[in-house]
Design a protein around this motif. Structure first.
Motif, PDB file in Angstrom:
ATOM      1  N   GLN A 181      75.032  45.214 -22.520  1.00 15.57           N
ATOM      2  CA  GLN A 181      75.560  46.333 -21.744  1.00 15.57           C
ATOM      3  C   GLN A 181      75.804  47.545 -22.625  1.00 15.57           C
ATOM      4  N   LEU A 182      76.282  47.322 -23.849  1.00 16.73           N
ATOM      5  CA  LEU A 182      76.458  48.436 -24.778  1.00 16.73           C
ATOM      6  C   LEU A 182      75.112  49.061 -25.129  1.00 16.73           C
ATOM      7  N   LEU A 183      74.112  48.233 -25.411  1.00 18.92           N
ATOM      8  CA  LEU A 183      72.791  48.750 -25.766  1.00 18.92           C
ATOM      9  C   LEU A 183      72.167  49.529 -24.612  1.00 18.92           C
ATOM     10  N   SER A 184      72.517  49.173 -23.377  1.00 15.80           N
ATOM     11  CA  SER A 184      71.945  49.877 -22.226  1.00 15.80           C
ATOM     12  C   SER A 184      72.407  51.327 -22.149  1.00 15.80           C
ATOM     13  N   THR A 185      73.456  51.689 -22.899  1.00 21.59           N
ATOM     14  CA  THR A 185      73.931  53.084 -22.926  1.00 21.59           C
ATOM     15  C   THR A 185      73.388  53.854 -24.128  1.00 21.59           C
ATOM     16  N   ARG A 186      72.656  53.188 -25.012  1.00 24.97           N
ATOM     17  CA  ARG A 186      72.195  53.832 -26.242  1.00 24.97           C
ATOM     18  C   ARG A 186      70.760  54.321 -26.090  1.00 24.97           C
ATOM     19  N   ARG A 187      70.604  55.394 -25.305  1.00 26.92           N
ATOM     20  CA  ARG A 187      69.280  55.976 -25.129  1.00 26.92           C
ATOM     21  C   ARG A 187      68.777  56.622 -26.421  1.00 26.92           C
ATOM     22  N   ASP A 188      69.689  56.875 -27.349  1.00 30.50           N
ATOM     23  CA  ASP A 188      69.264  57.434 -28.626  1.00 30.50           C
ATOM     24  C   ASP A 188      68.643  56.381 -29.530  1.00 30.50           C
ATOM     25  N   LEU A 189      68.747  55.107 -29.164  1.00 27.89           N
ATOM     26  CA  LEU A 189      68.240  54.030 -30.009  1.00 27.89           C
ATOM     27  C   LEU A 189      67.064  53.288 -29.390  1.00 27.89           C
ATOM     28  N   LEU A 190      67.100  53.062 -28.081  1.00 23.58           N
ATOM     29  CA  LEU A 190      66.132  52.177 -27.453  1.00 23.58           C
ATOM     30  C   LEU A 190      65.224  52.934 -26.492  1.00 23.58           C
ATOM     31  N   PRO A 191      63.980  52.461 -26.331  1.00 26.71           N
ATOM     32  CA  PRO A 191      63.078  53.063 -25.340  1.00 26.71           C
ATOM     33  C   PRO A 191      63.595  52.853 -23.918  1.00 26.71           C
ATOM     34  N   GLU A 197      66.072  47.800 -18.258  1.00 30.55           N
ATOM     35  CA  GLU A 197      66.210  46.346 -18.100  1.00 30.55           C
ATOM     36  C   GLU A 197      67.621  45.886 -18.443  1.00 30.55           C
ATOM     37  N   LEU A 198      68.166  46.392 -19.537  1.00 33.18           N
ATOM     38  CA  LEU A 198      69.506  45.965 -19.942  1.00 33.18           C
ATOM     39  C   LEU A 198      70.580  46.464 -18.987  1.00 33.18           C
ATOM     40  N   ALA A 199      70.299  47.557 -18.266  1.00 27.02           N
ATOM     41  CA  ALA A 199      71.264  48.047 -17.283  1.00 27.02           C
ATOM     42  C   ALA A 199      71.454  47.066 -16.130  1.00 27.02           C
ATOM     43  N   ARG A 200      70.556  46.109 -15.992  1.00 22.97           N
ATOM     44  CA  ARG A 200      70.655  45.118 -14.914  1.00 22.97           C
ATOM     45  C   ARG A 200      71.544  43.941 -15.296  1.00 22.97           C
ATOM     46  N   LEU A 201      72.027  43.937 -16.530  1.00 25.63           N
ATOM     47  CA  LEU A 201      72.912  42.844 -16.938  1.00 25.63           C
ATOM     48  C   LEU A 201      74.194  42.884 -16.121  1.00 25.63           C
ATOM     49  N   GLN A 202      74.563  41.773 -15.562  1.00 25.81           N
ATOM     50  CA  GLN A 202      75.780  41.672 -14.769  1.00 25.81           C
ATOM     51  C   GLN A 202      76.771  40.752 -15.482  1.00 25.81           C
ATOM     52  N   ASP A 203      78.000  41.215 -15.538  1.00 24.91           N
ATOM     53  CA  ASP A 203      79.057  40.427 -16.189  1.00 24.91           C
ATOM     54  C   ASP A 203      79.745  39.571 -15.135  1.00 24.91           C
ATOM     55  N   ARG A 204      79.138  38.440 -14.833  1.00 19.14           N
ATOM     56  CA  ARG A 204      79.698  37.526 -13.839  1.00 19.14           C
ATOM     57  C   ARG A 204      79.903  36.161 -14.493  1.00 19.14           C
ATOM     58  N   ALA A 205      80.866  35.424 -13.957  1.00 17.74           N
ATOM     59  CA  ALA A 205      81.143  34.087 -14.484  1.00 17.74           C
ATOM     60  C   ALA A 205      81.861  33.282 -13.411  1.00 17.74           C
ATOM     61  N   GLU A 206      81.742  31.976 -13.535  1.00 19.37           N
ATOM     62  CA  GLU A 206      82.479  31.099 -12.633  1.00 19.37           C
ATOM     63  C   GLU A 206      83.969  31.193 -12.937  1.00 19.37           C
ATOM     64  N   PRO A 207      84.819  31.256 -11.911  1.00 16.25           N
ATOM     65  CA  PRO A 207      86.262  31.370 -12.165  1.00 16.25           C
ATOM     66  C   PRO A 207      86.795  30.177 -12.948  1.00 16.25           C
TER      67      PRO A 207
END
Length: 673
Positions: A181-191, A197-207
């Motif tokens: 999720q952090l890398l998905s905000t680094r347009r200065d580093l990644l194509p 693709e990384l913006a689709r990461l969801q932070d979900r978990a079983e309770p």
């Protein structure tokens, strides 16, 4: 005769005494050699190295004693003592010098670190193996080993690699999901393929189980949960990998019951995150040493920043303090937003919050990530929502000085009454007055489309090399503005990212605070684009700039600014006439002079003193060594033994002295102090 032989043999008691005496003597010799070698080298030596050096010197002393034992005669006692003590001392000092050359002090592990490191290595071995298997399973093995480079892939290859990376991060668990999720905000580093693709990461978990969660809350409050909260049920309103959120009421009288959100850290998550952070840091260091793409992106620095942010996110007290600081300056942002949609933040109940539990007011609404259809169904003005969010963020950056550093859609909520609310204050930036002023000038220059003013504002914010070509920088900024801000075209999502890269190209050292600002603005661009794809950020920036300039030129503001400046100048103005009088008097009498002190800085004096010391030691060691060679080879002289003359004995002593001096110089050279 037998009785005499038995009497001559040592008894049990005398044998123990003898053993004890030998042991104490050996320890004393080891300690003496360790102390002497460290003292003769002239710089602090680690305890472990000194002890090992003493043991090696003691072993050399034992060996030499055994070799010279058969030839001990009255005439060779002096030579025996010199060989038995001088050579072991040289051996001990030589070990310390070699150890310092191979592993400088401060870079090598200390005993406690070795023990702790062994424990951590054993604890993380299974996890490390698991992460490696996940990476290999998703086809990332060649990149981790440096056999393939990211830049070598075409667009289609990058898209496939980005998909594999996202799936691997999801399988890796909470820490790696957060990293993605952090890398998905680094347009200065990644194509762009990786960002999408990384913006689709969801932070979900079983309770987690309610019994465990309730135990965490009870431990934090110090009393049973029922005494503080009502309607605190076992079903969470939301469950993520680090925390779970529950809806409850504070136990007051029924008329004043307050709805709150209870954010609880998942039990045992801290140990898991710390273990994964250790792996991330080690992987980053290994990749940066093996691969060019990791060195290009500064992977170690990125990993260290991520680890610091994760550790702060695990301490809810940091988030509570951030919310309290922002709340103190929040009333002014309503003025900045003006007629746009209001942006609010929930109140925090600090007396109920702790490191693992955070209690804030409950807000009814949905995150912007899921609010697209709801906005259309309710007929809300997307441009008005985007305008309110942008102006609130600009106020935080230029006037408040405390800003939300991660304004992605998941951290912004659309409330039922049409307002917007900011959530998750684990990542907050701070700007001092000087940086806020420079940032205001930067945004005003962007709003006016003035490349020269933009250059001056940018140089006020950064540290730049002496050989910087300012005209070339201004031309580059003009091209940047022609791409993003001229012609009425809406700016692309890479506007602030391109500004970041432009600064890197001209070797402008951007402060960490400004880097955080640019990344926050880049993240905000993506949020505004999702909220309203037609939103014209450039036009809004010009409008804000015009309003800000108008406000700065109002009579009340000008009067206040003038008064503040005069108050700051008043002490200097009072001293100025006396100083001018002293200077003119010195000129008339010919007493005005300028003194320049060489080596006025203590650091310069230390450098010169150290170099002089090393030069003298080197010269003295060389002279002593040459004298030793001449004396050892000199014929004649008084005989202290049939084959050893006084000249030769003196030469051997000088050899030992020369060795001590040379080793001391080498130790000072190899030492990183």
């Amino acid at each position: 005769g037998e009785e005499a032989m038995l009497a001559a043999q040592p008894g049990p008691v005398s044998g123990v005494v003898l053993t004890f005496t030998v042991l104490v003597t050996s320890i004393a010799l080891v300690a003496g050699l360790a102390w002497a070698s460290a003292r003769l080298l002239g710089l602090p030596v680690g305890t472990v190295r000194a002890v090992i050096a003493g043991l090696l010197g003691f072993a050399a002393a034992v060996g030499i004693t055994q070799m010279l034992q058969p030839v001990q005669t009255a005439g060779r006692v002096a030579a025996f003592i010199i060989a038995a003590l001088g050579v072991p001392l040289i051996v001990a000092m030589l070990f310390i010098v070699v150890a310092e050359a191979l592993v400088p002090t401060g870079t090598g592990p200390q005993p406690v670190q070795v023990i702790r490191g062994a424990r951590r290595a054993f604890a993380r071995s299974r996890r490390y193996s698991q992460i490696s298997r996940i990476a290999v399973r998703h086809g990332l093995g060649p990149y981790l080993r440096g056999r393939r480079q990211l830049s070598a892939d075409a667009s289609g290859g990058r898209a496939a690699l980005a998909l594999s990376l996202r799936r691997a991060l999801e399988d890796g668990g909470v820490t790696f999901t957060k990293l993605g999720q952090l890398l998905s905000t680094r347009r200065d580093l990644l194509p762009e393929e990786f960002i999408s693709e990384l913006a689709r990461l969801q932070d979900r978990a079983e309770p987690a189980r309610w019994e465990q969660v309730e135990g965490v809350i009870t431990e934090s409050l110090g009393v049973p949960t029922g005494q503080v909260f009502a309607d605190l049920g076992p079903e969470p309103a939301a469950a993520a990998s680090i925390a779970q959120v529950y809806q409850a009421q504070l136990r007051h009288d029924a008329a004043s019951a307050i709805e709150v959100a209870v954010k609880v850290q998942r039990p045992g998550i801290r140990a898991t995150v710390e273990q994964d952070l250790d792996i991330v840091l080690r992987l980053a260091a290994k990749l940066e040493s093996r691969t060019r793409w990791a060195r290009t992106y500064g992977l170690v620095t990125l990993a260290q920043a991520f680890a610091a942010a994760m550790r702060e996110e695990l301490d809810f007290r940091v988030e509570a303090r951030n919310m309290a600081v922002m709340a103190a300056s929040w009333p002014g942002q309503q003025r900045a937003v003006g007629g746009s949609v209001s942006v609010v933040l929930p109140a925090v109940h600090e007396q109920l919050s702790s490191e693992r539990v955070l209690v804030i007011d409950w807000l009814d609404g949905v995150s912007l990530r899921k609010a697209g259809q709801l906005i259309d169904d309710r007929g809300l003005d997307r441009a008005d929502l985007a305008r309110g969010l942008l102006r609130s963020m600009v106020y935080q950056l230029t006037e408040s000085g405390v800003f939300h550093a991660d304004p992605h859609p998941g951290n912004i909520m659309l409330l039922t009454d049409g307002r917007l609310a900011l959530l998750d204050f684990g990542s907050v930036g701070r700007l001092d007055a000087q940086l806020r002023s420079g940032l205001q000038n930067l945004l005003l220059a962007l709003g006016r489309g003035d490349s020269e003013a933009l250059r001056d504002a940018l140089l006020d914010l950064v540290t730049y090399p002496d050989e910087l070509d300012e005209q070339q920088l201004q031309r580059a900024l003009g091209q940047f503005m022609a791409v993003h801000l001229v012609g009425g075209a809406a700016p692309s999502a890479e506007m602030f990212t391109d500004l970041f890269r432009l600064g890197s190209r001209f070797e402008l050292a951007i402060p960490a605070e400004i880097g955080t600002v640019l990344r926050a603005l880049a993240t905000l661009e993506g949020t505004l684009t999702q909220l309203d794809p037609e939103f014209d950020i450039a036009a809004e920036a010009r409008q804000y700039a015009a309003a800000h300039v108008t406000e700065q030129l109002s009579p009340a503001t000008v009067q206040k600014t003038t008064a503040d400046e005069l108050l700051a100048l008043l002490p200097m103005l009072r001293r100025l006439p006396r100083r001018v009088d002293r200077i003119t008097g010195a000129l008339e009498q010919g007493r005005l002079s300028v003194n320049v002190r060489l080596f006025a800085d203590e650091r310069d004096r230390r450098v010169i003193t150290g170099l002089t010391h090393l030069f003298l030691l080197t010269l003295l060691g060389a002279a002593t060594g040459i004298g030793a060679i001449l004396l050892v080879g000199a014929p004649g002289g008084p005989k202290i033994a049939p084959t050893v003359s006084l000249f030769q004995l003196t030469g051997y002593i000088l050899f030992i002295a020369a060795g001590v001096l040379v080793l001391r110089v080498l130790f000072a050279v190899f030492s990183n102090r």
